[in-house]
Design an enzyme around this catalytic site. Structure first.
Site, PDB file in Angstrom:
ATOM      1  N   LEU A 272       0.618  -1.302   0.086  1.00  0.00           N
ATOM      2  CA  LEU A 272      -0.038   0.241  -0.523  1.00  0.00           C
ATOM      3  C   LEU A 272       0.802   1.542  -0.090  1.00  0.00           C
ATOM      4  O   LEU A 272       0.199   2.243  -0.164  1.00  0.00           O
ATOM      5  CB  LEU A 272      -0.852   0.030   1.341  1.00  0.00           C
ATOM      6  CG  LEU A 272      -1.763  -0.993   1.117  1.00  0.00           C
ATOM      7  CD1 LEU A 272      -3.094  -1.054   2.574  1.00  0.00           C
ATOM      8  CD2 LEU A 272      -2.582  -0.988  -0.262  1.00  0.00           C
ATOM      9  N   ARG A 273       2.199   0.673   0.200  1.00  0.00           N
ATOM     10  CA  ARG A 273       2.994   2.156  -0.054  1.00  0.00           C
ATOM     11  C   ARG A 273       3.207   3.205  -1.270  1.00  0.00           C
ATOM     12  O   ARG A 273       3.033   4.676  -1.628  1.00  0.00           O
ATOM     13  CB  ARG A 273       4.893   1.566  -0.076  1.00  0.00           C
ATOM     14  CG  ARG A 273       5.326   2.659   1.227  1.00  0.00           C
ATOM     15  CD  ARG A 273       6.586   2.071   1.498  1.00  0.00           C
ATOM     16  NE  ARG A 273       6.691   1.541   2.593  1.00  0.00           N
ATOM     17  CZ  ARG A 273       7.384   0.563   3.111  1.00  0.00           C
ATOM     18  NH1 ARG A 273       7.998  -0.244   2.285  1.00  0.00           N
ATOM     19  NH2 ARG A 273       7.304  -0.062   4.173  1.00  0.00           N
ATOM     20  N   GLY A 274       2.401   2.508  -2.033  1.00  0.00           N
ATOM     21  CA  GLY A 274       2.332   3.483  -3.890  1.00  0.00           C
ATOM     22  C   GLY A 274       0.937   4.433  -3.877  1.00  0.00           C
ATOM     23  O   GLY A 274       1.232   5.835  -3.910  1.00  0.00           O
TER      24      GLY A 274
END
Lengths: 334, 552
Positions: A272-274
Site C-alpha cells: 500500500l506504500r504506493g
C-alpha cells in the site's frame, strides 16, 4: 565549509528538483532515489539542497539534533537546554562505511583511555531530522542496506553491542543516487524510497551550453554567482515554507482516493506504500502550487515519480516501467 | 615525429596545465607498465610537483582520513590522533590504480570533488580489461595510454617557465564550440566540456593571454576529448540538416532567431580530436559495449571478512578503522597480566591494556557466485531452440538477481565465441545483450566451452565461485582454430571438458537438441558436469533444472 552550487541554478532536471522540494515540504513522503548516468548533476543537486532548506531549531550540542530538551537522549553528556538555529543536516554516507560508523558504537577512545563505557553516536544520529545522502547506493554493502532499511522504517536507531543498549530517534529522508549500469538495487530497498527519478544528460545543445556557462561562472567567482542566484533560491525556500503551512488544509475528495487506488491496482504495485506516497506527494505538490485541494492533474504529474520503481520487474518486458506508468495514468485519469 | 613522440609532448603539456589549474583539471590517468618510460614520467612529475604523496589501492580509512593512534594513545594515556594522507598537500599519486575497489574510488571521488587531492595522478598498470573504476577516471581531465611510447621518444622535456597572470576569460561562443564538439564525438556527460574549458583557460594562462583563443580550444579538445569519445562524428553534410531541424522542433518559437547561429563545430577542431583518437579506437568501439563496466571490481568478496558473515575466533590484531575490536577477548588477554603491569608501571588506572592485547573480530563470508552461461547460437541450435534458450536464460537471470548472483553470458557461433556480458548484476544490460544475440553458422563448441572455462578462472581469481552452464545441441563441427572438422572438433571438446573437470569448476550441460545427443553426454561426463537432455523443454523447464542445480 565549502560553498555549494545553488539549487536554482541547476539547468533542467525538473523532475529531480521537484522530487527534492516535495520531500522538503513533507518528509513523510519518504526518500528520493535518483538514478542516472555519470556527470548529470545528481550529487550537485543533493549538496545544493542543504543550502536551500530552511533552518531548524535544535538544542545546542545535542548529538541527535533534538528540537526539545526532553528529546535529548540520556546517554548524551549534554545538559544544556539552550536552543539555536542550524541548517538542516545533510549527511553523506560514504560507500564502504563500517556498521559502527553508521549506527554509532562504543567510544573506544574513552573506553581505552579513561575506562568509561560511553556511546559514540554515528551517522544516523547526525542525520536525525535531516537528510541522509548515499551516493552510489546500488553499490552499498548488503548488511548496511539492511540496517538502513530497518532504521528508515522505524525512525529509531537501536544499538545493542559491546554491552551498550542505546536507542535514539533517527528520522531522516533517504536520498540515494546511482548508475543502474553498475548494478541494481534490491526491490525491498527500492520500495523504501518514496519517489524515484531518472536523470539523463540534457539533449538540447542550448541547455548543455548553459550548464557549462553557469558552472564556469560559478568556478570563477563563487560568491558573486551565489549572490546572483540567491533571490531564486529564496523564492523556492519561501515556497517550501508556505507549502508546509498549507499542507494541513489541502482537501482530498473521495474520488481522488479512488483514482489513487485504481492506478496502483492497475499497475500491480506491491503493497500500500504506493497509494500513500502518491497521496502525500500529490498533496505536497498541491500545497506548493498554492491550491486548496488535491486534483487529478497533481496525481498525473506525480504518478511517474511515485510509482515507477514499485512495479514488479518483468524480465521479459522491454519497455521501461516509466512507460507503463504513463500508459496507466492516461487510461485511468484521462 | 612519430606517434610516441607526439603523445609524449602531449603528456608534457598536460602536466604543465595541471600545475597551472590543479583544482579545475583534477588530474590525469596514465596507462603504462613499469619500465624506463614510467621512471622518466615519474621523475618529470616529481620535478614539477612541489611534493607528492603516494596513495595505494588498499588504504584503510585510518590511513586516508586519519584517526586515533591507538598505540600512542595507550602509551601516553591521552588521546593521540594521526593525520590522514588526504590532509597532505601537493600532488597525489595512486599507483596500481586498476586494483582499487569501487569503495576506495568513491572515497577518492569525494575528496576530488572537494579539491582535497587534486591533482591526482592515476597510474594504471592494467592488462587487457583491467582498469581503474570509471567514476574515478571520468573525473580527471586527461587520459594517456603510454604503452606505445618508447624510451627513445621521451627526449623532449622543455617546459617554458610559468607565466603567472590573472585568470583567463572565455566567452559563451567558446563554450558553444566545445559543447558541439563533445556532441559530435558522443560525449554525453557535462564533465567533458567543463574539463575542456578549464584546459583551454589554463593553456591561455600558460601563454600569457587574457582571453581564450582558437588555439587553446584546439589543444583542449586534443587533450580531453579523444579518451572520452564514444563515436566518430558524422560527415558534416549529413548531420547539418538533421541537427538544425531537431533544434527547431524542440524550441520552435524561442529559438527561431538563434537557429541561424547553430553551427557545426569547427572542422579543424574535429580533425584535432580525430588525430589523437587511440589507434584501436574503432575496434574498441565495437567491444566497448560489452565491458561497459562491472568487471566486478570491489565486489570480489574476501573469504575472510572483517565486518560481516559467520563469526570466527577473534585474533590479535590492530585496529584499522575497518575491523571491530573484540572487547571480551582483549580483556581476557590483558587480565592475567594486570598485577604485573601495575607493579611495573605504578599506574593507578584500573585496567592496563597494552596494544598487544587488542583482539579484532573476524567473520567468514561465502563468496559470491557467478553463473556463466555459454549459449550455442549456431544454425543447428538456432533452428530448434535458440529462442527457448534465451527465454530460459532470462528467467534464470531474474532468479540469479533475487539470489544476488552475478551473471555472465558467452555466445558461440560460426567460428568464435564472444563474451556478450562480463559478470554483472545489471538486468538491464543483460536483457539488451540477449536480444542482440544473433543465430546461425557453425558450432564451435570447443571454443565456447573454453571461453566459459577462462571466464570461470578469471572470476575464481577474484574470489567468486563460478558455475558454468552450457546450452547446446552438441553438434560440434568447428575446431578451436576455426576449421570445419567434425571429428577433431568433438575430440577437442573432450579435451577442454577434462580441463574444466581438473580445474574443479562446477558445470551443467543442457542438451537442447531435438534428440538427446550421446556425444554430448560423453563430453559432459568428461567435464564431470551434470547432464540434462531436455528435448521438449520450454524456457520454464530449463530454468527450473538449472535453478535446482544452483541450490545444491
Amino acid at each position: 565549509m565549502s560553498i555549494n552550487f545553488p539549487f536554482s541554478a541547476i539547468v533542467g532536471q525538473e523532475q529531480m528538483k521537484l522530487a527534492m522540494i516535495l520531500t522538503a515540504i513533507d518528509p513523510t513522503i519518504g526518500g528520493v532515489l535518483v538514478f542516472g548516468d555519470r556527470g548529470t548533476g545528481k550529487s550537485t543537486a543533493v549538496r545544493a539542497l542543504a543550502a536551500l532548506l530552511p533552518e531548524i531549531s535544535v538544542i545546542r550540542d545535542c548529538p541527535v539534533n533534538s528540537e526539545f530538551a526532553k528529546d535529548v537522549p540520556n546517554w548524551s553528556a549534554n545538559r544544556v537546554k539552550e536552543k539555536r538555529m542550524r541548517e538542516t543536516p545533510v549527511v553523506d554516507l560514504p560507500l564502504g562505511v563500517s556498521e559502527d560508523r553508521v549506527t554509532g558504537a562504543l567510544d573506544i577512545e574513552r573506553a581505552l583511555t579513561k575506562g568509561e563505557k560511553a556511546f559514540q553516536p554515528g551517522l544516523l544520529a547526525k542525520a536525525n531530522r535531516g537528510y541522509l545522502y548515499i551516493d552510489e547506493v546500488n553499490l552499498l554493502e548488503d548488511h548496511i542496506v539492511d540496517l538502513l532499511l530497518d532504521v528508515a522504517q522505524s525512525g529509531e536507531n537501536l544499538v545493542e553491542r559491546e554491552g551498550l543498549s542505546i536507542r535514539h530517534a533517527a528520522k531522516f529522508v533517504l536520498i540515494g543516487s546511482g548508475n543502474p549500469e553498475e548494478g541494481e538495487l534490491r526491490p525491498q530497498l527500492l520500495d523504501r524510497f518514496g519517489l524515484s527519478v531518472e536523470v539523463t544528460s540534457p539533449t538540447n545543445i542550448e541547455d548543455r551550453i548553459s550548464v557549462i556557462e553557469r558552472r564556469d561562472s560559478f568556478e570563477r567567482n563563487r560568491k558573486r554567482f551565489i549572490n546572483k542566484w540567491k533571490p531564486e533560491d529564496k523564492k523556492i525556500r519561501e515556497g517550501i515554507l508556505k507549502a508546509r503551512n498549507n499542507l494541513k488544509s489541502i482537501k482530498t475528495a473521495k474520488k481522488i482516493l479512488r483514482d489513487c487506488a485504481d492506478l496502483c491496482l492497475t499497475l500491480g504495485a506491491d503493497g500500500l506504500r504506493g497509494e500513500l506516497t502518491l497521496l502525500r506527494a500529490g498533496r505536497a505538490l498541491a500545497a506548493y502550487e498554492g491550491k486548496t485541494s488535491l486534483e487529478r492533474a497533481h496525481l498525473k504529474a506525480i504518478a511517474p515519480l511515485a510509482l515507477s520503481h514499485r512495479l514488479r520487474r518483468d524480465p521479459l518486458d522491454e519497455a521501461g516501467s516509466g512507460t507503463r506508468v504513463n500508459r496507466a495514468t492516461a487510461d485511468i485519469l484521462g | 615525429m612519430n606517434r610516441g613522440q607526439e603523445i609524449w609532448l602531449q603528456v608534457i603539456a598536460a602536466l604543465h596545465l595541471l600545475a597551472i589549474d590543479p583544482n579545475g583539471l583534477k588530474g590525469v590517468t596514465f596507462r603504462l607498465r613499469a619500465g624506463p618510460v614510467r621512471d622518466k614520467l615519474l621523475s618529470h612529475i616529481h620535478s614539477i610537483a612541489v611534493s607528492t604523496t603516494k596513495l595505494h589501492p588498499n588504504m584503510t580509512d585510518e590511513q586516508l582520513f586519519g584517526g586515533v593512534d591507538v598505540i600512542a594513545t595507550l602509551n601516553k594515556s591521552r588521546l593521540v590522533t594521526t593525520d590522514g594522507l588526504l590532509q597532505k598537500s601537493g600532488w597525489f599519486e595512486l599507483s596500481m590504480a586498476e586494483r582499487s575497489s569501487l569503495q576506495t574510488a568513491a572515497r577518492l571521488c569525494q575528496a576530488l570533488d572537494q579539491n582535497l587531492i587534486s591533482p591526482l595522478i592515476l597510474l594504471d598498470e592494467g592488462i587487457d580489461d583491467e582498469r581503474p573504476p570509471d567514476s574515478l577516471r571520468e573525473r580527471l581531465a586527461f587520459y594517456f595510454d603510454l604503452s606505445e611510447v618508447r624510451h627513445a621518444d621521451t627526449d623532449f622535456d622543455s617546459v617554458d617557465a610559468l607565466q603567472e597572470i590573472g585568470e583567463a576569460k572565455s566567452v559563451v561562443n567558446d563554450m558553444r564550440k566545445l559543447v558541439l564538439l563533445a556532441e559530435q564525438f558522443g560525449i554525453s556527460t557535462a564533465r567533458g566540456p567543463l574539463l575542456a574549458l578549464c584546459t583551454a583557460k589554463a593553456n591561455a594562462k600558460a601563454n600569457g593571454r587574457k582571453m581564450v583563443n582558437d588555439e587553446d580550444l584546439e589543444i583542449a579538445a586534443e587533450l580531453v576529448y579523444p579518451s572520452r569519445a564514444t563515436r566518430l562524428p558524422e560527415p558534416p553534410e549529413a548531420s547539418e540538416p538533421t541537427q538544425s531541424t531537431e533544434m527547431q522542433q524542440k524550441n520552435d518559437n524561442e529559438n527561431e532567431k538563434k537557429s541561424g547561429e547553430i553551427e557545426l563545430p569547427n572542422e579543424l577542431l574535429i580533425e584535432a580530436v580525430r588525430a589523437f583518437l587511440p589507434s584501436d579506437f574503432l575496434e574498441k568501439l565495437k567491444t566497448q559495449k560489452t565491458h561497459l563496466k562491472s568487471n566486478g571490481v570491489g565486489f570480489g568478496t574476501q573469504a575472510k571478512s572483517k565486518t560481516r558473515g559467520r563469526p570466527r575466533p577473534s585474533r590479535q590484531g590492530k585496529l584499522d578503522g575497518q575491523n571491530r575490536i573484540d572487547i571480551v577477548a582483549t580483556l581476557r588477554t590483558a587480565a592475567p597480566l594486570q598485577t604485573i603491569r601495575k607493579i611495573k608501571t605504578k599506574a593507578i588506572r584500573h585496567v592496563l591494556i597494552y596494544p598487544d592485547d587488542i583482539h579484532v573480530k573476524r567473520y567468514e563470508t561465502r563468496s559470491e557466485r557467478v553463473v556463466i552461461f555459454a549459449v550455442d547460437a549456431s544454425g543447428s541450435a538456432a533452428l530448434s531452440r535458440l529462442s527457448e534458450s534465451k527465454g530460459a536464460v532470462e528467467l534464470l537471470l531474474a532468479q540469479a538477481y533475487s539470489r544476488r548472483d552475478y551473471v555472465s553470458l558467452i555466445g558461440f557461433r560460426n567460428t568464435n565465441a564472444e563474451i556478450l556480458l562480463p559478470p554483472t548484476r545489471s538486468l538491464v544490460q543483460t536483457k539488451r545483450r540477449l536480444a542482440e544475440l544473433p543465430g546461425g553458422g557453425g558450432t564451435p563448441m570447443a571454443t565456447g566451452i573454453k571461453a566459459a572455462g577462462e571466464m570461470a578462472l578469471l572470476t575464481a581469481s577474484q574470489g567468486k565461485t563460478p558455475l558454468i552452464v552450457i546450452l547446446t545441441d552438441g553438434r560440434a563441427n568447428i575446431t578451436l582454430d576455426g576449421k570445419p572438422d567434425r571429428t577433431q572438433a568433438i575430440e577437442q571438446c573432450h579435451q577442454i571438458g577434462r580441463w574444466i573437470a581438473v580445474s574443479g569448476f562446477k558445470s551443467v550441460v543442457l542438451d537442447v537438441g531435438k534428440w538427446p545427443n550421446k556425444v554430448l553426454a560423453h563430453i559432459a561426463r568428461d567435464m564431470q558436469a551434470a547432464y540434462f537432455a531436455l528435448p521438449r523443454a520450454d524456457a520454464q523447464v530449463i530454468s527450473k533444472t538449472i535453478g535446482a542445480e544452483l541450490e545444491l
